[in-house]
Design an enzyme around this catalytic site. Structure first.
Site, PDB file in Angstrom:
ATOM      1  N   ASP A  16      80.024  -8.141 116.625  1.00 20.18           N
ATOM      2  CA  ASP A  16      80.514  -7.100 117.528  1.00 20.18           C
ATOM      3  C   ASP A  16      81.582  -7.719 118.416  1.00 20.18           C
ATOM      4  OD1 ASP A  16      80.622  -4.529 118.688  1.00 20.18           O
ATOM      5  OD2 ASP A  16      79.324  -5.147 120.321  1.00 20.18           O
ATOM      6  N   TYR A  48      87.646  -4.162 122.273  1.00 15.44           N
ATOM      7  CA  TYR A  48      88.494  -3.877 121.125  1.00 15.44           C
ATOM      8  C   TYR A  48      89.296  -2.587 121.294  1.00 15.44           C
ATOM      9  CZ  TYR A  48      87.066  -7.497 117.780  1.00 15.44           C
ATOM     10  OH  TYR A  48      86.884  -8.673 117.092  1.00 15.44           O
ATOM     11  N   CYS A  80      79.787  -2.614 115.206  1.00 17.98           N
ATOM     12  CA  CYS A  80      80.871  -2.216 116.096  1.00 17.98           C
ATOM     13  C   CYS A  80      81.592  -1.064 115.434  1.00 17.98           C
ATOM     14  CB  CYS A  80      81.820  -3.397 116.328  1.00 17.98           C
ATOM     15  SG  CYS A  80      83.333  -2.994 117.225  1.00 17.98           S
ATOM     16  N   THR A  82      84.467   0.402 116.226  1.00 20.03           N
ATOM     17  CA  THR A  82      85.902   0.165 116.065  1.00 20.03           C
ATOM     18  C   THR A  82      86.168  -0.730 114.873  1.00 20.03           C
ATOM     19  OG1 THR A  82      86.333   0.448 118.431  1.00 20.03           O
ATOM     20  CG2 THR A  82      87.964  -0.769 117.159  1.00 20.03           C
ATOM     21  N   GLU A 158      77.162  -3.577 128.989  1.00 27.86           N
ATOM     22  CA  GLU A 158      77.085  -5.043 128.975  1.00 27.86           C
ATOM     23  C   GLU A 158      76.344  -5.542 130.210  1.00 27.86           C
ATOM     24  OE1 GLU A 158      79.712  -7.676 127.555  1.00 27.86           O
ATOM     25  OE2 GLU A 158      80.017  -6.527 125.728  1.00 27.86           O
ATOM     26  N   THR A 195      78.068   1.004 119.918  1.00 29.51           N
ATOM     27  CA  THR A 195      76.763   0.340 119.876  1.00 29.51           C
ATOM     28  C   THR A 195      76.342  -0.191 121.238  1.00 29.51           C
ATOM     29  OG1 THR A 195      77.902  -1.672 119.111  1.00 29.51           O
ATOM     30  CG2 THR A 195      76.886  -0.279 117.435  1.00 29.51           C
TER      31      THR A 195
END
Length: 281
Positions: A16, A48, A80, A82, A158, A195
């Protein structure tokens, strides 16, 4: 249903841009407890969603070809959205192992929605991609799709993963941006299109309007990995500790180590600094 115990204890590499794929790691731990898991986060280029697609595709392919050469997984999991939407075909051309991707659960939402109005929470970049429109046309054409590309939610997730308390007002603001759109009050099902958002699911369920069904694709990704491992030959190499790898050092390594230990990673390291002897079986 076949249990994880019937699947050979193979090796996986989960990838990721940040820690968002840890939700997939948790789903893999739950379903396949014998599976060896290495984790690679491209933290040097996080997030990203702010990068151009051509740069990302080249970087992702180069990085993961190198990582697979060193770590020798039996399956690569792109946790991920993206990376999955732009790099899966190129990765499958370059690698001789199965590659499992993760895409926004629009098809799933179309199957379960009763109001036929579905929502998608994603990064701003994912919300802009034509791939989302194609998923909608292909798998839920009879549904109205309402999206919100939330730049801040990945950062909040995060922080939540690292154990920080997240203010309800920050999450509520992003939910309001989704549900206050035209026809937003008719939404009955919302898919997670990033995610990272797994780590905010409790807040989503608590702060959203009543009777909303929330769809997290992580368990479905884990089931696909199980299916792949049942069909593919797995490594017979002796087990070694799973590695938590990053492309640049984290700002708060102590909190990262504590969070990683909850998912079975004893320490972290910078991927570029690994010598070949450190990753041999």
């Amino acid at each position: 249903m076949t249990t994880g115990a019937s699947v050979p204890a193979g090796r996986s590499l989960v990838f990721d841009s940040g820690i968002g794929g840890m939700g997939v790691v948790q789903a893999l731990r739950d379903l396949l407890p014998a599976l060896h898991i290495d984790y690679l986060a491209d933290t040097a280029l996080f997030p990203y969603g702010e990068q151009p697609d051509d740069l990302l595709t080249s970087r992702i392919v180069s990085l993961l070809v190198a990582a697979c050469e060193r770590l020798q997984p039996d399956v690569l999991v792109i946790a991920c959205n993206t990376a999955s939407t732009i790099a899966l075909p190129a990765l499958r051309q370059r690698l001789n192992i199965p590659v499992v991707g993760c895409v926004p659960p629009i098809r799933w939402a179309g199957r379960v929605s009763e109001s036929r109005v579905i929502g998608l929470l994603s990064t701003s970049a994912t919300a802009r991609r034509p791939y989302i429109l194609q998923l909608h046309r292909d798998f839920a054409p009879d549904c109205r799709l309402i999206t919100h590309g939330a730049r801040r939610l990945a950062d909040l997730a995060e922080r939540a993963f690292l154990g920080e308390a997240i203010a309800d007002s920050d999450v509520r603001h992003e939910l309001t941006c989704l549900f206050s759109q035209p026809h937003g009050g008719e939404i009955d099902t919302v898919g997670l299109g990033c995610t990272h958002y797994t780590f905010l699911m409790d807040a989503f369920e608590r702060l959203s309007p009543p009777r909303i069904t929330w769809l997290d694709p992580a368990p479905a990704v884990a089931r696909q990995v199980q299916t792949v491992l049942q069909k593919a030959p797995c490594s017979s190499a002796p087990p070694r500790p799973g590695r938590l790898l990053m492309t640049c050092a984290p700002q708060d390594s102590a909190r990262l180590e504590a969070a990683g230990q909850r998912l079975g990673f004893s320490q972290w390291d910078v991927f570029a600094a690994l010598a070949p002897s450190m990753v041999e079986a």
